[in-house]
Scaffold this motif. Structure first.
Motif, PDB file in Angstrom:
ATOM      1  N   ASP A   1      -7.621  18.252  -3.082  1.00 51.10           N
ATOM      2  CA  ASP A   1      -6.345  18.949  -3.232  1.00 51.10           C
ATOM      3  C   ASP A   1      -5.481  18.548  -2.051  1.00 51.10           C
ATOM      4  OD1 ASP A   1      -4.303  20.554  -3.923  1.00 51.10           O
ATOM      5  OD2 ASP A   1      -5.326  22.466  -3.614  1.00 51.10           O
ATOM      6  N   MET A   2      -4.384  17.851  -2.318  1.00 50.38           N
ATOM      7  CA  MET A   2      -3.532  17.284  -1.270  1.00 50.38           C
ATOM      8  C   MET A   2      -2.454  18.286  -0.867  1.00 50.38           C
ATOM      9  SD  MET A   2      -1.420  13.731  -1.543  1.00 50.38           S
ATOM     10  CE  MET A   2      -0.427  13.084  -0.197  1.00 50.38           C
ATOM     11  N   LYS A   3      -2.407  18.632   0.433  1.00 54.89           N
ATOM     12  CA  LYS A   3      -1.427  19.593   0.931  1.00 54.89           C
ATOM     13  C   LYS A   3      -0.785  19.057   2.204  1.00 54.89           C
ATOM     14  CE  LYS A   3      -3.912  23.600  -0.908  1.00 54.89           C
ATOM     15  NZ  LYS A   3      -4.564  24.897  -0.596  1.00 54.89           N
ATOM     16  N   PRO A   4       0.478  19.406   2.448  1.00 52.46           N
ATOM     17  CA  PRO A   4       1.142  18.946   3.672  1.00 52.46           C
ATOM     18  C   PRO A   4       0.402  19.435   4.909  1.00 52.46           C
ATOM     19  CG  PRO A   4       2.738  19.854   2.143  1.00 52.46           C
ATOM     20  CD  PRO A   4       1.388  20.183   1.580  1.00 52.46           C
ATOM     21  N   HIS A   5       0.342  18.583   5.926  1.00 53.17           N
ATOM     22  CA  HIS A   5      -0.310  18.958   7.181  1.00 53.17           C
ATOM     23  C   HIS A   5       0.469  20.088   7.852  1.00 53.17           C
ATOM     24  CE1 HIS A   5      -2.261  18.378  11.130  1.00 53.17           C
ATOM     25  NE2 HIS A   5      -3.243  17.876  10.400  1.00 53.17           N
ATOM     26  N   GLU A   6      -0.215  20.861   8.690  1.00 53.01           N
ATOM     27  CA  GLU A   6       0.407  22.022   9.328  1.00 53.01           C
ATOM     28  C   GLU A   6       1.678  21.649  10.072  1.00 53.01           C
ATOM     29  OE1 GLU A   6      -2.462  23.894  11.774  1.00 53.01           O
ATOM     30  OE2 GLU A   6      -3.732  24.556  10.105  1.00 53.01           O
ATOM     31  N   GLU A   7       1.688  20.498  10.705  1.00 51.08           N
ATOM     32  CA  GLU A   7       2.860  20.089  11.484  1.00 51.08           C
ATOM     33  C   GLU A   7       4.039  19.708  10.597  1.00 51.08           C
ATOM     34  OE1 GLU A   7       1.559  15.423  12.084  1.00 51.08           O
ATOM     35  OE2 GLU A   7       1.143  16.889  13.665  1.00 51.08           O
TER      36      GLU A   7
ATOM     37  N   GLN B   1     -13.864  15.463   7.350  1.00 48.92           N
ATOM     38  CA  GLN B   1     -12.443  15.778   7.267  1.00 48.92           C
ATOM     39  C   GLN B   1     -11.685  14.551   6.754  1.00 48.92           C
ATOM     40  OE1 GLN B   1     -11.261  18.872   7.904  1.00 48.92           O
ATOM     41  NE2 GLN B   1     -13.356  19.540   8.394  1.00 48.92           N
ATOM     42  N   PHE B   2     -10.784  14.793   5.780  1.00 46.59           N
ATOM     43  CA  PHE B   2      -9.986  13.713   5.213  1.00 46.59           C
ATOM     44  C   PHE B   2      -8.511  14.030   5.410  1.00 46.59           C
ATOM     45  CE2 PHE B   2     -13.973  13.620   2.902  1.00 46.59           C
ATOM     46  CZ  PHE B   2     -14.257  12.272   2.791  1.00 46.59           C
ATOM     47  N   THR B   3      -7.749  13.065   5.866  1.00 42.39           N
ATOM     48  CA  THR B   3      -6.299  13.172   5.965  1.00 42.39           C
ATOM     49  C   THR B   3      -5.674  11.927   5.358  1.00 42.39           C
ATOM     50  OG1 THR B   3      -6.312  12.186   8.180  1.00 42.39           O
ATOM     51  CG2 THR B   3      -6.356  14.595   8.040  1.00 42.39           C
ATOM     52  N   MET B   4      -4.413  12.044   4.974  1.00 47.67           N
ATOM     53  CA  MET B   4      -3.705  10.908   4.369  1.00 47.67           C
ATOM     54  C   MET B   4      -2.372  10.711   5.067  1.00 47.67           C
ATOM     55  SD  MET B   4      -2.617  10.228   0.393  1.00 47.67           S
ATOM     56  CE  MET B   4      -4.293   9.785  -0.064  1.00 47.67           C
ATOM     57  N   GLU B   5      -2.093   9.470   5.410  1.00 48.70           N
ATOM     58  CA  GLU B   5      -0.832   9.086   6.043  1.00 48.70           C
ATOM     59  C   GLU B   5      -0.035   8.233   5.060  1.00 48.70           C
ATOM     60  OE1 GLU B   5       0.171  10.133   8.933  1.00 48.70           O
ATOM     61  OE2 GLU B   5      -1.696  11.176   9.455  1.00 48.70           O
ATOM     62  N   MET B   6       1.182   8.684   4.744  1.00 49.30           N
ATOM     63  CA  MET B   6       2.020   7.950   3.804  1.00 49.30           C
ATOM     64  C   MET B   6       2.506   6.654   4.435  1.00 49.30           C
ATOM     65  SD  MET B   6       1.925   9.940   1.220  1.00 49.30           S
ATOM     66  CE  MET B   6       3.204   9.211   0.196  1.00 49.30           C
ATOM     67  N   ASP B   7       2.827   5.684   3.583  1.00 49.61           N
ATOM     68  CA  ASP B   7       3.323   4.406   4.049  1.00 49.61           C
ATOM     69  C   ASP B   7       4.643   4.598   4.781  1.00 49.61           C
ATOM     70  OD1 ASP B   7       3.764   1.692   4.410  1.00 49.61           O
ATOM     71  OD2 ASP B   7       4.805   1.497   2.491  1.00 49.61           O
TER      72      ASP B   7
ATOM     73  N   PRO C   1       0.835  -1.208   0.000  1.00 49.42           N
ATOM     74  CA  PRO C   1       0.000   0.000   0.000  1.00 49.42           C
ATOM     75  C   PRO C   1       0.866   1.253   0.000  1.00 49.42           C
ATOM     76  CG  PRO C   1       0.031  -1.025   2.173  1.00 49.42           C
ATOM     77  CD  PRO C   1       0.709  -1.985   1.239  1.00 49.42           C
ATOM     78  N   LEU C   2       0.418   2.280  -0.710  1.00 43.11           N
ATOM     79  CA  LEU C   2       1.160   3.534  -0.793  1.00 43.11           C
ATOM     80  C   LEU C   2       0.839   4.457   0.373  1.00 43.11           C
ATOM     81  CD1 LEU C   2       0.754   4.260  -4.620  1.00 43.11           C
ATOM     82  CD2 LEU C   2       2.680   3.183  -3.459  1.00 43.11           C
ATOM     83  N   ALA C   3      -0.428   4.479   0.797  1.00 38.09           N
ATOM     84  CA  ALA C   3      -0.852   5.364   1.871  1.00 38.09           C
ATOM     85  C   ALA C   3      -2.220   4.913   2.365  1.00 38.09           C
ATOM     86  CB  ALA C   3      -0.904   6.814   1.391  1.00 38.09           C
ATOM     87  N   LYS C   4      -2.655   5.519   3.464  1.00 35.29           N
ATOM     88  CA  LYS C   4      -3.995   5.249   3.968  1.00 35.29           C
ATOM     89  C   LYS C   4      -4.730   6.559   4.197  1.00 35.29           C
ATOM     90  CE  LYS C   4      -2.769   5.011   8.916  1.00 35.29           C
ATOM     91  NZ  LYS C   4      -2.845   4.190  10.139  1.00 35.29           N
ATOM     92  N   VAL C   5      -6.038   6.564   3.905  1.00 32.11           N
ATOM     93  CA  VAL C   5      -6.876   7.749   4.065  1.00 32.11           C
ATOM     94  C   VAL C   5      -7.689   7.600   5.348  1.00 32.11           C
ATOM     95  CG1 VAL C   5      -8.745   9.123   3.067  1.00 32.11           C
ATOM     96  CG2 VAL C   5      -7.006   8.119   1.585  1.00 32.11           C
ATOM     97  N   VAL C   6      -7.660   8.652   6.170  1.00 35.18           N
ATOM     98  CA  VAL C   6      -8.399   8.661   7.434  1.00 35.18           C
ATOM     99  C   VAL C   6      -9.587   9.606   7.291  1.00 35.18           C
ATOM    100  CG1 VAL C   6      -8.301   9.118   9.903  1.00 35.18           C
ATOM    101  CG2 VAL C   6      -6.288   8.189   8.718  1.00 35.18           C
TER     102      VAL C   6
END
Length: 259
Positions: free
Chosen positions: A115-121, A65-71, A48-53
């Motif tokens: 539109d995928m953007k880096p999280h604030e942190e 709200q949608f977030t994505m965590e890379m593998d 898997p490349l990533a997971k969507v939360v």
């Protein structure tokens, strides 16, 4: 539908009702996924490349709200957490595929667009990564080639060009200078141009389209596409008629200026 119908101009509609998501991701993410897809194609195990939360506030059921965590196995130094901003209004779109044999199929209808953007942190880490890519793109590797035939044979006019090149010095004065607007500009790589844009906005916060065209030597229409993604256009106020970075990118530019 027969497999060879694609050669006869037929369109396979077997997956026409399938729901698909369309997502625009940063260049570094697209490059990473492409490399992983190439490596996994050579092996039998697909990773898997990533997971969507998906998060939903009971008090705001209409604002998911949608977030994505890379593998975690990704070795490239890049942000791991991303925010997926969902578009509510967009034109109806479909996804199509074509095999090397020419068979065309419809893979589904776009239900959601993100539109995928880096999280604030991770915005500072992403900013450093963009600056490194910008510095690398500024390095030009020029090569000097020595011509074995030093008698100038390769410099002679080709057959058919005799008469087109005038040897009269007076004729050279009649040559009309080429206007800058008449010069056909060649598009840079999209990722390289984005890096250059970040570098320019580190120099100053506001630019007009005309200034950016002169600085980047890029077609105005292509430049507008990049500006619409990275910047906001000031329609009024002291900076009317200029572009400035969106808030999520402006922080990176300010950090670069402090360094």
């Amino acid at each position: 539908m027969d497999e060879d119908q694609g050669h006869d101009g037929f369109l396979d509609m077997g997956k026409a009702d399938k729901s698909v998501w369309l997502m625009k991701c940063p260049v570094v993410v697209a490059r990473s996924w492409k490399n992983q897809a190439s490596s996994s194609s050579s092996s039998s195990d697909s990773q898997p490349l990533a997971k969507v939360v998906f998060s939903l506030d009971p008090l705001k059921p209409d604002e998911p709200q949608f977030t994505m965590e890379m593998d975690g196995s990704e070795t490239e130094r890049m942000p791991k957490s991303y925010t997926l901003n969902m578009f509510k209004d967009f034109l109806p779109m479909c996804v199509f595929s074509e095999t090397s044999q020419g068979a065309v199929a419809m893979e589904g209808k776009v239900e959601h667009k993100f539109d995928m953007k880096p999280h604030e942190e991770n915005i500072e880490e992403y900013g450093r990564l963009c600056r490194e890519r910008t510095n690398k793109s500024m390095i030009k590797n020029r090569q000097i080639q020595v011509i074995d035939n030093d008698r100038g044979v390769h410099m002679r006019p080709m057959p058919g060009m005799i008469g087109l090149i005038s040897s009269n010095p007076k004729d050279k004065k009649k040559t009309m200078p080429v206007k800058q607007s008449d010069v056909k500009r060649t598009r840079r790589d999209r990722g390289e141009l984005e890096d250059i844009m970040f570098k320019l906005f580190e120099r100053q916060p506001n630019w007009t389209l005309k200034q950016l065209v002169q600085e980047t030597d890029q077609p105005a229409q292509f430049l507008k596409e990049i500006l619409n993604e990275l910047c906001v256009y000031n329609k009024r106020g002291a900076n009317q008629g200029t572009y400035e970075l969106k808030p999520e990118y402006k922080k990176s530019a300010e950090d670069a200026a402090d360094e």
